[in-house]
Design an enzyme around this catalytic site. Structure first.
Site, PDB file in Angstrom:
ATOM      1  N   GLU A  60      -1.675   3.592  -3.671  1.00 43.68           N
ATOM      2  CA  GLU A  60      -0.419   3.994  -3.057  1.00 43.68           C
ATOM      3  C   GLU A  60      -0.073   3.257  -2.171  1.00 43.68           C
ATOM      4  OE1 GLU A  60      -2.678   7.816  -4.212  1.00 43.68           O
ATOM      5  OE2 GLU A  60      -3.090   5.950  -3.743  1.00 43.68           O
ATOM      6  N   THR A 106     -37.668  -4.874 -24.871  1.00 41.61           N
ATOM      7  CA  THR A 106     -36.531  -5.738 -25.085  1.00 41.61           C
ATOM      8  C   THR A 106     -36.630  -6.859 -23.928  1.00 41.61           C
ATOM      9  OG1 THR A 106     -35.060  -4.068 -25.991  1.00 41.61           O
ATOM     10  CG2 THR A 106     -33.899  -5.729 -24.805  1.00 41.61           C
ATOM     11  N   CYS A 121      -3.625   8.921   1.873  1.00 41.14           N
ATOM     12  CA  CYS A 121      -2.514   8.338   1.163  1.00 41.14           C
ATOM     13  C   CYS A 121      -1.256   9.304   1.730  1.00 41.14           C
ATOM     14  CB  CYS A 121      -2.482   8.034   0.024  1.00 41.14           C
ATOM     15  SG  CYS A 121      -3.902   6.839  -0.309  1.00 41.14           S
TER      16      CYS A 121
END
Length: 366
Positions: free
Chosen positions: A52, A196, A84
């Site tokens: 904003e 992995t 804001c």
């Protein structure tokens, strides 16, 4: 209809903050007067100006009497930046259109209330579903106090992530691999299992797209991985987190890794003497890691699915048949269809020659 057009623009702007604003939400803002955009902005960096404020600052002259579109309720509290709502009121904005109320308990409707008390018209609910999907990890973290879990599986048409000899590079095409790097850039951390890590020795960094590297997490209960792996020798190895058993967390090898900058975290073991996924996720949330991308392998995929810990499943399916390969979820077994893990298709798209399927099972919670 015009509300949707301007909110779509706000959502598109919000994407520019992907990977840079975490743990804050991705927010875009558009300011309109007389059916013309006079200002726009997005939250681009954690601790930086909100969307904003960026939009108001971009207006060449006065924003008085204009309508402000934003995909999340404007904040009303002092944080790293001022509220804001104060700036919106001071600018003379006549109307605010937002997608949904901020689920953060510190805001949660107070921003809307302040704007209305100042005489500003507020409309809520424009493209709410799209906005909630955009910030699903943020919403999960603040409303459920847990980490949002995505699981990425790159597999063949018949469900294999590697041949029976372990070859997996590359099953899917280059476009799909770029998409995965884009996913990495948007999450707080990437997680793999010890198998992995040992077989592939991945970097787990962001390449081919712009974005910051996520934290690297490996589950290695016995700390059996060699110290020469890429994740242990990277210049930013302080971004590497190894979960192991409590017993191994104080071992000589753990201390050696700690000295090099790697983070070692002890976790509970489950009934199978494997690391407890709930305990790992609990500790990740406490580390302010609000989104984690689970990348492999089969044992890890199965463990997360078995415990119903997967919020979002991303399948990259190559038009290839491997046959007797290593299956994506080979360690997951069910006795009946009623016990099977069920997901809903969120979207299906083409990814080069592959298909990308996005499936969810917890969006009703968000």
């Amino acid at each position: 209809m015009e509300h949707n057009v301007y909110m779509q623009r706000a959502l598109a702007l919000a994407l520019n903050g992907s990977g840079f604003v975490n743990p804050n939400p991705r927010v875009g803002c558009v300011i309109v007067r007389d059916n013309e955009i006079i200002g726009e902005g997005f939250h681009g960096q954690f601790g930086g100006p909100h969307a904003e404020i960026e939009a108001l600052n971009s207006v060449g002259g006065s924003a008085e009497g204009a309508t402000l579109y934003v995909n999340l309720e404007p904040c009303s509290v002092q944080g790293k930046t001022p509220p804001c709502t104060d700036a919106i009121i001071e600018a003379g904005i006549a109307k605010v259109v937002c997608s949904h109320v901020d689920p953060n308990p510190k805001v949660n409707g107070t921003g809307i209330q302040q704007l209305r008390e100042a005489g500003i018209a507020v409309e809520v609910g424009v493209l709410e579903g799209e906005a909630r999907w955009l910030n699903r990890a943020f919403i999960t973290a603040v409303s459920q106090q847990r980490t949002y879990v995505l699981t990425k599986v790159a597999q063949s048409l018949d469900g294999s992530i590697a041949t029976k000899y372990g070859q997996s590079q590359w099953i899917t095409c280059e476009e799909s691999r770029v998409a995965v790097h884009r996913m990495r850039a948007e999450v707080d951390a990437v997680l793999i299992g010890a198998t992995t890590a040992q077989k592939d020795d991945p970097l787990l960094t962001v390449r081919d797209v712009e974005g910051r590297n996520p934290k690297r997490i490996v589950l290695d209960e016995s700390l059996g991985l060699p110290l020469q792996l890429n994740m242990f020798v990277q210049p930013d190895r302080e971004n590497t987190i190894v979960f192991c058993s409590h017993e191994m967390a104080n071992s000589l090898k753990a201390n050696a890794l700690k000295v090099s900058g790697v983070h070692i975290v002890g976790a509970e073991l489950d009934e199978n003497e494997q690391l407890s996924i709930p305990d790992v996720l609990k500790q990740l949330y406490e580390m302010n890691i609000h989104s984690v991308l689970v990348e492999g392998g089969s044992e890890i995929f199965s463990s997360f699915l078995r415990g119903d810990h997967v919020d979002e499943l991303r399948l990259f399916i190559a038009p290839t048949i491997i046959g007797d390969g290593m299956r994506s979820f080979s360690s997951l077994s069910t006795n009946s269809l009623q016990q099977s893990k069920k997901y809903e298709y969120k979207m299906i798209s083409q990814s080069g020659v592959d298909i990308q399927a996005v499936l969810t099972r917890r969006m009703t919670d968000i």
